[in-house]
Scaffold this motif. Structure first.
Motif, short mmCIF file in Angstrom:
data_model
loop_
_atom_site.label_atom_id
_atom_site.label_comp_id
_atom_site.label_asym_id
_atom_site.label_seq_id
_atom_site.Cartn_x
_atom_site.Cartn_y
_atom_site.Cartn_z
N ASN A 1 -10.94 2.98 -5.76
CA ASN A 1 -10.03 2.18 -6.21
C ASN A 1 -9.50 0.82 -5.62
OD1 ASN A 1 -9.36 3.36 -8.74
ND2 ASN A 1 -8.93 5.18 -7.73
N SER A 2 -9.58 1.09 -4.29
CA SER A 2 -8.88 -0.27 -3.52
C SER A 2 -9.48 -0.15 -2.18
CB SER A 2 -7.25 0.05 -3.46
OG SER A 2 -7.21 0.92 -2.37
N ALA B 1 0.88 -1.06 -0.08
CA ALA B 1 0.14 0.15 -0.06
C ALA B 1 0.92 1.40 0.01
CB ALA B 1 -0.90 -0.03 1.20
N ASN B 2 0.24 2.40 -0.54
CA ASN B 2 0.83 3.73 -0.52
C ASN B 2 -0.02 4.64 -0.02
OD1 ASN B 2 1.13 6.52 -2.67
ND2 ASN B 2 2.87 6.15 -1.16
N ILE B 3 0.53 5.45 1.03
CA ILE B 3 -0.47 6.55 1.83
C ILE B 3 0.33 7.75 1.44
CG2 ILE B 3 -1.38 7.55 3.74
CD1 ILE B 3 -1.37 4.71 4.99
N ARG C 1 -3.62 -8.60 2.58
CA ARG C 1 -3.04 -7.33 1.83
C ARG C 1 -4.29 -6.63 1.34
NH1 ARG C 1 2.33 -8.87 -1.67
NH2 ARG C 1 1.73 -6.69 -2.42
N PRO C 2 -4.18 -5.25 1.15
CA PRO C 2 -5.15 -4.31 0.37
C PRO C 2 -5.15 -4.80 -0.92
CG PRO C 2 -3.57 -3.12 2.00
CD PRO C 2 -3.05 -4.60 1.85
N PRO D 1 -2.36 -0.55 -4.32
CA PRO D 1 -3.35 0.22 -3.57
C PRO D 1 -3.08 1.50 -3.09
CG PRO D 1 -3.90 -2.10 -3.09
CD PRO D 1 -2.25 -1.84 -3.76
N ALA D 2 -3.24 2.78 -3.57
CA ALA D 2 -2.56 3.77 -3.06
C ALA D 2 -3.63 4.94 -2.68
CB ALA D 2 -1.79 4.46 -4.40
N VAL D 3 -3.54 5.56 -1.87
CA VAL D 3 -4.59 6.71 -1.42
C VAL D 3 -3.89 7.96 -1.22
CG1 VAL D 3 -6.01 4.81 -0.45
CG2 VAL D 3 -4.41 5.81 1.00
N PHE D 4 -4.81 9.05 -1.21
CA PHE D 4 -4.50 10.35 -1.20
C PHE D 4 -5.47 11.05 -0.05
CE2 PHE D 4 -3.63 14.66 -3.73
CZ PHE D 4 -2.98 15.07 -2.57
#
Length: 555
Positions: A426-427, A403-405, A536-537, A470-473
């Motif tokens: 998206n995820s 994951a990316n935050i 995992r996400p 899976p990346a979130v903003f």
């Protein structure tokens, strides 16, 4: 009212509202405070740091500060070579482009800045291409996910491709007031609409260049690039043997209408035809002579990377990655008066939150199962270059990144009851953010923070999403404690109008760090949940990044 709400939050945090949180995490959250956050911002956004442009003294000062702070909070070096640094080879360019158009041998007025602006040139000191045909290629999109192909095997090698901004849409059945959500996500924007996707589609087909059509009357994008044209541009150093287009640019609607009229064609008709699946690219009968003159400088910029190693013998080899870009726009010596783009909100505060998130994870007596990376990226303002470089040349396998935050432009206007993200849907990181918000007694909005979701494509998480991660903003919401109902919308609109990407983005005396503190704790809780969960996400059905990345949604 604020003090009352804060008093209510703390007991809720202890109870965690049904969300399972370890005592180790609970205790580490107290390490996050407003004094430390604002201290980082004041330093990073000071005139001393000269706007933090990559490849300048401002970068040297910034990198030195970040390394010192990561060491101070107890985060280990993130590079396997034992350092906190990942070198990122960049090319700085100042380019004067010229595109001369002719129709049946007659010149057609077409001027730099007024009619077109250059986004990315080929990384060379000079070039000249003569008599390139101009081809209108609709939206310039090929998306098998939606059965859409604008190019239809048309040979555009050596040609200048002209494409619409945005993406196709169609009504929802008989209801012409609504768009079909099953076709390019309806009212929401997809990655297919971005400049980056359209550039790559044209590049892969060997185009000489691409011009994306924007209307300055309805979009601020063109005006922003007129500003960028006066500053040094930057790009990753080209990979050996890779093909580069001569020019990737934006062009105004008025200029395009002149081109179509001169060619005896109607732009409005062409725009309508581009909405149809049967559309085929059209050669306009217009020739373009393209020439560039560039001053180039090659240099190594730096991502600053720290790490907290996970506790599980197997899962510690998987990673949750936090990112925040440390760079801003630097200095513009042509300006009278203030010449420094301090970038306090964009993105000194996000970088400060990154440091404090590392502090919280380092302080945990019992670390989460997975390891956590903290990457202060370079050159986000130049097109997410530091993040792109990391994804291309990761320090740890992308397949092991769960994951990316991404933290960009934090809330310094007070505490909110609600929380949100852009790119919602998206995820399964959406559910992770929701659980983390619930543990704080706050509400996570289901749906994108912005109406179209387009903000999702405006920062570093994009590069991770393109790789199938899976990346979130995540962002604060707009329901501010103790403030009028419309306060949130007003304060962010004022920031966008008066300070965003302007020299006035400086530390403000009336800032309230309560929201930034609680939001940083929210980011930490969410990352902890992702790092601790055995599952995992994953990307969700319908996400275009399943198709773009080639990675299955199960990851």
């Amino acid at each position: 009212m604020v003090l009352l709400f804060a008093a209510l939050v703390l007991p809720l945090l202890a109870q965690r509202n049904g969300v399972s949180i370890s005592p180790s995490l609970n205790g580490s959250l107290d390490a996050i405070n407003g004094r430390n956050l604002i201290g980082h911002v004041q330093k990073l956004a000071s005139d001393e740091f000269e706007g933090r442009s990559p490849g300048t003294r401002g970068e040297d000062l910034t990198v030195k500060y970040l390394v010192k702070q990561f060491k101070a909070v107890g985060a280990a070096p993130g590079n396997p070579n034992g350092s906190y640094i990942q070198n990122v080879p960049l090319v700085g360019y100042r380019t004067t482009p010229k595109i001369e158009l002719t129709v049946d041998g007659k010149p057609l007025p077409f001027s730099f800045l007024d009619d077109f602006v250059c986004d990315y040139p080929r990384m060379t000191s000079g070039l000249s291409i003569r008599a390139a045909d101009i081809v209108f290629a609709g939206y310039g999109i090929t998306a098998p996910q939606f059965g859409w192909d604008d190019y239809k095997k048309t040979d555009v090698r050596g040609k200048l491709v002209l494409v619409l901004s945005g993406e196709p849409s169609r009504p929802l059945g008989e209801d012409t007031t609504k768009l079909d959500p099953g076709f390019f996500k309806g009212e929401l924007q997809t990655y297919y609409a971005t400049r980056e996707f359209k550039y790559e589609q044209a590049r892969r087909r060997g185009a000489a260049g691409v011009l994306i059509i924007y209307d300055p009357e309805t979009s601020a994008t063109y005006a922003q690039f007129q500003t960028f044209a006066k500053l040094e541009g930057q790009n990753l150093k080209p990979r050996h043997g890779s093909y580069e287009m001569a020019i990737a640019s934006l062009v105004t609607t008025d200029a395009v209408k002149r081109i179509f009229n001169a060619a005896g064609k109607n732009f409005d008709d062409a725009e309508r035809s581009a909405m149809l699946p049967a559309f085929r690219p059209e050669k306009l009968g217009v020739k373009a002579d393209i020439s560039l003159s560039s001053k180039l400088r090659y240099f190594n910029s730096r991502n600053v990377v720290a790490k907290v190693v996970g506790s599980d013998p197997r899962l510690r080899n998987e990673y949750v990655i936090y990112t925040a870009h440390w760079d801003h726009l630097g200095k513009d010596t042509s300006l009278k008066g203030d010449q420094i783009y301090n970038g306090a909100n964009d993105n000194a505060i996000g970088t400060a939150q990154l440091i404090e998130a590392a502090r919280a994870f380092a302080a945990m007596k019992q670390k989460p199962k997975r390891s956590v990376l903290f990457i202060a990226t370079t050159a986000e303002e130049k097109g997410y270059l530091g993040a792109r470089y990391y994804v291309r040349y990761p320090l740890y396998p992308i397949s092991k990144t769960v994951a990316n935050i991404n933290l960009d432009a934090g809330n310094l206007f007070g505490l909110t009851r609600d929380l949100a993200s852009t790119g919602y849907g998206n995820s399964t990181m959406d559910e992770v953010l929701a659980s983390a918000a619930r543990s704080q007694g706050r509400v996570f909005t289901t749906g994108s923070l912005d109406e179209t979701g387009g903000l999702y494509f405006g920062s570093d998480q994009m590069e991770f999403a393109k790789a199938g991660i899976p990346a979130v903003f995540p962002w604060s919401g707009v329901d501010y404690v103790g403030k009028p109902k419309d306060y949130g919308d007003k304060v962010w609109a004022e920031y966008g109008e008066k300070r965003y990407h302007q020299v006035s983005d400086e530390v403000m005396p009336d800032w309230d760090t309560k929201g930034a503190v609680e939001d940083t704790r929210w980011f930490v809780i969410a990352g902890y949940l992702a790092a601790q969960s055995v599952e995992r996400p994953r990307l969700k059905e319908g996400s275009e990044f399943i198709w773009i990345s080639g990675r299955p949604k199960e990851n």
